[in-house]
Design an enzyme around this catalytic site. Structure first.
Site, PDB file in Angstrom:
ATOM      1  N   ARG A  67      43.323 140.451  40.199  1.00 42.35           N
ATOM      2  CA  ARG A  67      43.618 141.161  38.965  1.00 42.35           C
ATOM      3  C   ARG A  67      42.377 141.876  38.449  1.00 42.35           C
ATOM      4  O   ARG A  67      41.272 141.355  38.521  1.00 42.35           O
ATOM      5  CB  ARG A  67      44.091 140.180  37.888  1.00 42.35           C
ATOM      6  CG  ARG A  67      44.468 140.858  36.572  1.00 42.35           C
ATOM      7  CD  ARG A  67      44.706 139.849  35.463  1.00 42.35           C
ATOM      8  NE  ARG A  67      43.512 139.080  35.152  1.00 42.35           N
ATOM      9  CZ  ARG A  67      42.468 139.521  34.462  1.00 42.35           C
ATOM     10  NH1 ARG A  67      42.454 140.768  34.011  1.00 42.35           N
ATOM     11  NH2 ARG A  67      41.425 138.760  34.226  1.00 42.35           N
ATOM     12  N   VAL A  68      42.590 143.091  37.968  1.00 41.88           N
ATOM     13  CA  VAL A  68      41.565 143.816  37.218  1.00 41.88           C
ATOM     14  C   VAL A  68      42.189 144.204  35.888  1.00 41.88           C
ATOM     15  O   VAL A  68      43.405 144.220  35.746  1.00 41.88           O
ATOM     16  CB  VAL A  68      41.041 145.060  37.971  1.00 41.88           C
ATOM     17  CG1 VAL A  68      40.224 144.655  39.191  1.00 41.88           C
ATOM     18  CG2 VAL A  68      42.176 145.988  38.365  1.00 41.88           C
ATOM     19  N   SER A  69      41.341 144.518  34.911  1.00 45.86           N
ATOM     20  CA  SER A  69      41.842 144.741  33.557  1.00 45.86           C
ATOM     21  C   SER A  69      42.311 146.161  33.275  1.00 45.86           C
ATOM     22  O   SER A  69      43.166 146.366  32.433  1.00 45.86           O
ATOM     23  CB  SER A  69      40.758 144.373  32.542  1.00 45.86           C
ATOM     24  OG  SER A  69      40.440 143.006  32.661  1.00 45.86           O
ATOM     25  N   THR A  70      41.755 147.146  33.958  1.00 43.80           N
ATOM     26  CA  THR A  70      42.089 148.532  33.628  1.00 43.80           C
ATOM     27  C   THR A  70      42.417 149.336  34.872  1.00 43.80           C
ATOM     28  O   THR A  70      42.098 148.933  35.993  1.00 43.80           O
ATOM     29  CB  THR A  70      40.916 149.232  32.910  1.00 43.80           C
ATOM     30  OG1 THR A  70      39.828 149.367  33.837  1.00 43.80           O
ATOM     31  CG2 THR A  70      40.463 148.462  31.684  1.00 43.80           C
TER      32      THR A  70
ATOM     33  N   GLN B 188      39.511 150.252  37.273  1.00 40.91           N
ATOM     34  CA  GLN B 188      38.911 149.241  38.140  1.00 40.91           C
ATOM     35  C   GLN B 188      39.704 149.098  39.426  1.00 40.91           C
ATOM     36  O   GLN B 188      40.846 149.523  39.521  1.00 40.91           O
ATOM     37  CB  GLN B 188      38.833 147.900  37.400  1.00 40.91           C
ATOM     38  CG  GLN B 188      37.927 147.942  36.190  1.00 40.91           C
ATOM     39  CD  GLN B 188      38.012 146.667  35.373  1.00 40.91           C
ATOM     40  OE1 GLN B 188      39.075 146.124  35.157  1.00 40.91           O
ATOM     41  NE2 GLN B 188      36.865 146.202  34.919  1.00 40.91           N
TER      42      GLN B 188
END
Length: 194
Positions: A9-12, A15
């Site tokens: 998982r990445v936040s944005t 990324q």
């Protein structure tokens, strides 16, 4: 022996999960069992890929993540996720922090790490708020930097460019362009209904 499922998982949108993907595949996760998403870890709501992978776990399986903060940022979410995994007789492996909940020691270590991860997030948030308050007192802080030039987006749209082309040209996330389009459409609908 069960299957190894991976979760990255990445936040944005800006990324990339490439580093996590490489680590997970290197740890024995098969490409077809790797779940990835771009979503904030601050809340569990809306994280569809996490829900999917948790629903697929069964006895003897493992969920593999690179770091604990990829799974969740709040102590409550981490504890709930760990409980769901345990209820399915599966276990959690956190690569960088060397956690494997298939053992009693691993479960205890996971519990301690969860507490520290939540504490670190809280401390970071407090520092950020203190820094903003100090900057405001000095007259330095004026709010976040505007990343979206609404007028330029409208100009490019009027020229016939689509969301992807606009995002590329302005060096921004395509999701931001779509969000702006949706805001404009909602605003137009409201004005028409008045």
């Amino acid at each position: 022996m069960g299957k190894a499922f991976g979760y990255a998982r990445v936040s944005t949108e800006d990324q990339d999960t490439a580093i996590q993907r490489t680590a997970l595949l290197g740890a024995g996760v098969l490409q077809g069992l790797l779940f990835e998403e771009r979503r904030s870890g601050a809340q569990r709501d809306g994280r569809k890929e996490l829900e999917r992978v948790l629903s697929l776990l069964s006895r003897g399986d493992s969920l593999v993540v690179t770091r604990l903060d990829r799974l969740g940022r709040s102590l409550r979410d981490l504890a709930n996720i760990a409980h769901e995994i345990e209820e399915k007789s599966a276990h959690l492996i956190v690569l960088e922090q060397h956690v494997d909940t298939s053992s009693a020691a691993g479960r205890a270590f996971f519990g301690m790490l969860s507490v520290f991860a939540a504490f670190e997030t809280d401390v970071r948030r407090e520092r950020q708020l203190e820094g903003i308050a100090t900057a405001k007192k000095k007259g330095v802080y004026k709010g976040g930097v505007k990343r979206l030039d609404r007028d330029r987006v409208a100009e490019l749209q009027a020229e016939g460019l689509g969301p992807a082309a606009i995002a590329r040209q302005l060096g921004m996330a395509r999701s931001s362009v779509y969000r702006l389009f949706e805001e404009e459409a909602t605003s137009s609908r409201r004005q028409r209904t008045r």
